[in-house]
Scaffold this motif. Structure first.
Motif, mmCIF file in Angstrom:
data_model
loop_
_atom_site.group_PDB
_atom_site.id
_atom_site.type_symbol
_atom_site.label_atom_id
_atom_site.label_comp_id
_atom_site.label_asym_id
_atom_site.label_seq_id
_atom_site.Cartn_x
_atom_site.Cartn_y
_atom_site.Cartn_z
ATOM 1 N N PRO A 129 0.810 -1.227 0.000
ATOM 2 C CA PRO A 129 0.000 0.000 0.000
ATOM 3 C C PRO A 129 0.843 1.277 0.000
ATOM 4 N N PHE A 130 1.877 1.309 -0.857
ATOM 5 C CA PHE A 130 2.776 2.472 -0.890
ATOM 6 C C PHE A 130 2.966 2.916 -2.336
ATOM 7 N N PRO A 131 3.206 4.221 -2.525
ATOM 8 C CA PRO A 131 3.437 4.721 -3.891
ATOM 9 C C PRO A 131 4.745 4.168 -4.477
ATOM 10 N N ASP A 132 4.875 4.284 -5.795
ATOM 11 C CA ASP A 132 6.105 3.896 -6.490
ATOM 12 C C ASP A 132 7.293 4.683 -5.918
ATOM 13 N N GLN A 133 8.453 4.059 -5.914
ATOM 14 C CA GLN A 133 9.722 4.730 -5.588
ATOM 15 C C GLN A 133 9.690 5.470 -4.247
ATOM 16 N N THR A 134 9.222 4.776 -3.207
ATOM 17 C CA THR A 134 9.110 5.396 -1.879
ATOM 18 C C THR A 134 10.325 5.126 -1.002
ATOM 19 N N PHE A 135 10.941 3.946 -1.128
ATOM 20 C CA PHE A 135 11.948 3.495 -0.152
ATOM 21 C C PHE A 135 13.345 3.359 -0.759
ATOM 22 N N ASP A 136 14.347 3.602 0.111
ATOM 23 C CA ASP A 136 15.754 3.399 -0.296
ATOM 24 C C ASP A 136 16.125 1.921 -0.221
ATOM 25 N N VAL A 137 15.515 1.227 0.758
ATOM 26 C CA VAL A 137 15.826 -0.191 0.979
ATOM 27 C C VAL A 137 14.524 -0.955 1.200
ATOM 28 N N VAL A 138 14.367 -2.059 0.500
ATOM 29 C CA VAL A 138 13.299 -3.006 0.831
ATOM 30 C C VAL A 138 13.982 -4.230 1.438
ATOM 31 N N MET A 157 8.138 -5.235 -4.693
ATOM 32 C CA MET A 157 9.333 -4.717 -4.011
ATOM 33 C C MET A 157 10.103 -3.777 -4.938
ATOM 34 N N TYR A 158 10.205 -4.190 -6.191
ATOM 35 C CA TYR A 158 10.903 -3.381 -7.196
ATOM 36 C C TYR A 158 10.189 -2.047 -7.388
ATOM 37 N N ARG A 159 8.845 -2.097 -7.458
ATOM 38 C CA ARG A 159 8.032 -0.906 -7.705
ATOM 39 C C ARG A 159 8.217 0.159 -6.620
ATOM 40 N N VAL A 160 8.227 -0.271 -5.344
ATOM 41 C CA VAL A 160 8.285 0.729 -4.255
ATOM 42 C C VAL A 160 9.712 1.200 -3.958
ATOM 43 N N LEU A 161 10.703 0.579 -4.591
ATOM 44 C CA LEU A 161 12.098 1.013 -4.397
ATOM 45 C C LEU A 161 12.423 2.214 -5.281
ATOM 46 N N LYS A 162 13.207 3.135 -4.733
ATOM 47 C CA LYS A 162 13.720 4.238 -5.546
ATOM 48 C C LYS A 162 14.738 3.681 -6.547
ATOM 49 N N PRO A 163 14.947 4.368 -7.675
ATOM 50 C CA PRO A 163 16.003 3.941 -8.596
ATOM 51 C C PRO A 163 17.344 3.889 -7.866
ATOM 52 N N GLY A 164 18.096 2.854 -8.082
ATOM 53 C CA GLY A 164 19.366 2.681 -7.370
ATOM 54 C C GLY A 164 19.193 2.117 -5.973
ATOM 55 N N GLY A 265 19.809 -31.270 4.510
ATOM 56 C CA GLY A 265 19.863 -30.564 3.223
ATOM 57 C C GLY A 265 18.502 -30.389 2.560
ATOM 58 N N ARG A 266 17.440 -30.432 3.366
ATOM 59 C CA ARG A 266 16.094 -30.225 2.808
ATOM 60 C C ARG A 266 15.818 -28.733 2.612
ATOM 61 N N ILE A 267 16.511 -27.892 3.400
ATOM 62 C CA ILE A 267 16.432 -26.437 3.216
ATOM 63 C C ILE A 267 17.849 -25.861 3.227
ATOM 64 N N VAL A 268 17.999 -24.716 2.576
ATOM 65 C CA VAL A 268 19.262 -23.964 2.630
ATOM 66 C C VAL A 268 18.922 -22.507 2.941
ATOM 67 N N LEU A 269 19.936 -21.747 3.351
ATOM 68 C CA LEU A 269 19.711 -20.331 3.661
ATOM 69 C C LEU A 269 20.587 -19.445 2.799
ATOM 70 N N ALA A 270 20.019 -18.306 2.413
ATOM 71 C CA ALA A 270 20.795 -17.371 1.596
ATOM 72 C C ALA A 270 20.586 -15.944 2.065
ATOM 73 N N GLN A 271 21.675 -15.186 2.020
ATOM 74 C CA GLN A 271 21.633 -13.738 2.261
ATOM 75 C C GLN A 271 21.945 -13.073 0.915
ATOM 76 N N ILE A 272 21.022 -12.230 0.467
ATOM 77 C CA ILE A 272 21.142 -11.676 -0.884
ATOM 78 C C ILE A 272 20.968 -10.161 -0.855
ATOM 79 N N VAL A 273 21.825 -9.477 -1.583
ATOM 80 C CA VAL A 273 21.655 -8.035 -1.782
ATOM 81 C C VAL A 273 21.556 -7.788 -3.276
ATOM 82 N N ALA A 274 20.540 -7.005 -3.677
ATOM 83 C CA ALA A 274 20.363 -6.693 -5.099
ATOM 84 C C ALA A 274 20.027 -5.206 -5.248
ATOM 85 N N ARG A 275 20.276 -4.658 -6.428
ATOM 86 C CA ARG A 275 20.000 -3.241 -6.672
ATOM 87 C C ARG A 275 18.968 -3.065 -7.772
ATOM 88 N N LYS A 276 18.212 -1.983 -7.647
ATOM 89 C CA LYS A 276 17.265 -1.623 -8.702
ATOM 90 C C LYS A 276 17.978 -0.723 -9.714
#
Length: 276
Positions: A129-138, A157-164, A265-276
């Motif tokens: 429930p947020f406008p486009d490009q509202t947040f620096d980090v999701v 998530m992509y929609r509400v993130l600011k460019p970059g 090994g039925r589950i694994v864990l990941a830490q991921i950082v990505a940019r818009k």
């Protein structure tokens, strides 16, 4: 109208008057509920594998600081949002499907004096429930496992993130060696569990438009942490403060299954950082 999956997920997580239940447990553990600290809340606050240590590792990888406006998707009782607000001075908005979690999050934030840096909304992660490009980090920890429509989730998530802007993920993914043993903390049955494999997640994120800048497999650290947690519960029983307050009596079985899922090994864990 709510989808049957969303209804089932809320039923799994909801406990009536959760804020009061948590405060009563804190009092029973000898804490002064009128002068709480984030450390007092830590045993119950960060409802994910490796707790606060995992949150701080991800925050570092994501480059958090006080200039960042953060959206925490699947904010639970607000542990992560309070940790980030307190440690980095950033403003964190939490959104969670479970109304009772949002209410408890607001109560606990006010008890430790963080209402100026945190706020909470009840809502669906696939219809933010947020406008486009509202947040620096999701930001999201241990949430996507309950969401079937991952394409829609990451598009929102992509929609509400600011460019970059930055997407920070810490999630449970499907492991190479067969189905998950239930119940687990995020689902009592397979009907509300939707794990993807690491390569599927990578593809989903890239197809959404994200550029993945950091991907760490943290399964081994999770395994060690969980083995010691399960041993402790086995030896000493459930502590006065812990995740069983959120999940109820069957948390003991959930914890045992979670340990086995990790070890086998039925589950694994990941830490991921990505940019818009």
């Amino acid at each position: 109208m709510q989808s049957p999956v969303n209804e089932a997920i809320q039923t799994h997580y909801t406990r009536t008057d959760l804020g009061d239940i948590i405060l009563a447990a804190l009092e029973k553990a000898g804490k002064d509920v009128n002068h709480l600290t984030p450390e007092d809340l830590a045993p119950i606050d960060e409802f994910h594998i490796r707790g606060r240590a995992a949150t701080l590792e991800l925050a570092q990888a994501a480059g958090l600081d006080s200039t960042k406006c953060v959206l925490d998707v699947g904010s639970g009782v607000g542990g992560t949002s309070r940790c980030l607000a307190q440690q980095f001075g950033c403003h964190v908005t939490g959104i969670d499907l479970t109304e009772e979690y949002c209410r408890a999050a607001a109560i606990l934030s006010s008890r430790i004096g963080l209402t100026h840096l945190t706020d909470y909304y009840q809502g669906d992660a696939t219809q933010l429930p947020f406008p486009d490009q509202t947040f620096d980090v999701v930001w999201t920890e241990h949430v996507a496992m309950n969401i079937p429509d991952k394409t829609q989730l990451y598009q929102e998530m992509y929609r509400v993130l600011k460019p970059g802007g930055t997407l920070a993920i810490y999630d449970v993914l499907a492991g190479p060696s067969g189905p998950v043993l239930f119940p687990v903390p995020w689902a009592r049955t397979p009907d509300t569990s939707f794990l993807v494999q690491p390569d599927e997640l990578r593809k989903l994120l890239e197809e959404t438009g994200f550029t993945i800048t950091d991907w760490s497999d943290t399964t081994e650290r999770a395994r060690t942490w969980f083995v010691s947690l399960a041993e402790k519960i086995q030896k000493e029983g459930l502590p006065s403060l812990g995740f069983h307050i959120l999940m109820g009596a069957d948390f003991k079985v959930m914890a045992q299954n979670q340990g086995r899922n990790l070890q086998e090994g039925r589950i694994v864990l990941a830490q991921i950082v990505a940019r818009k």
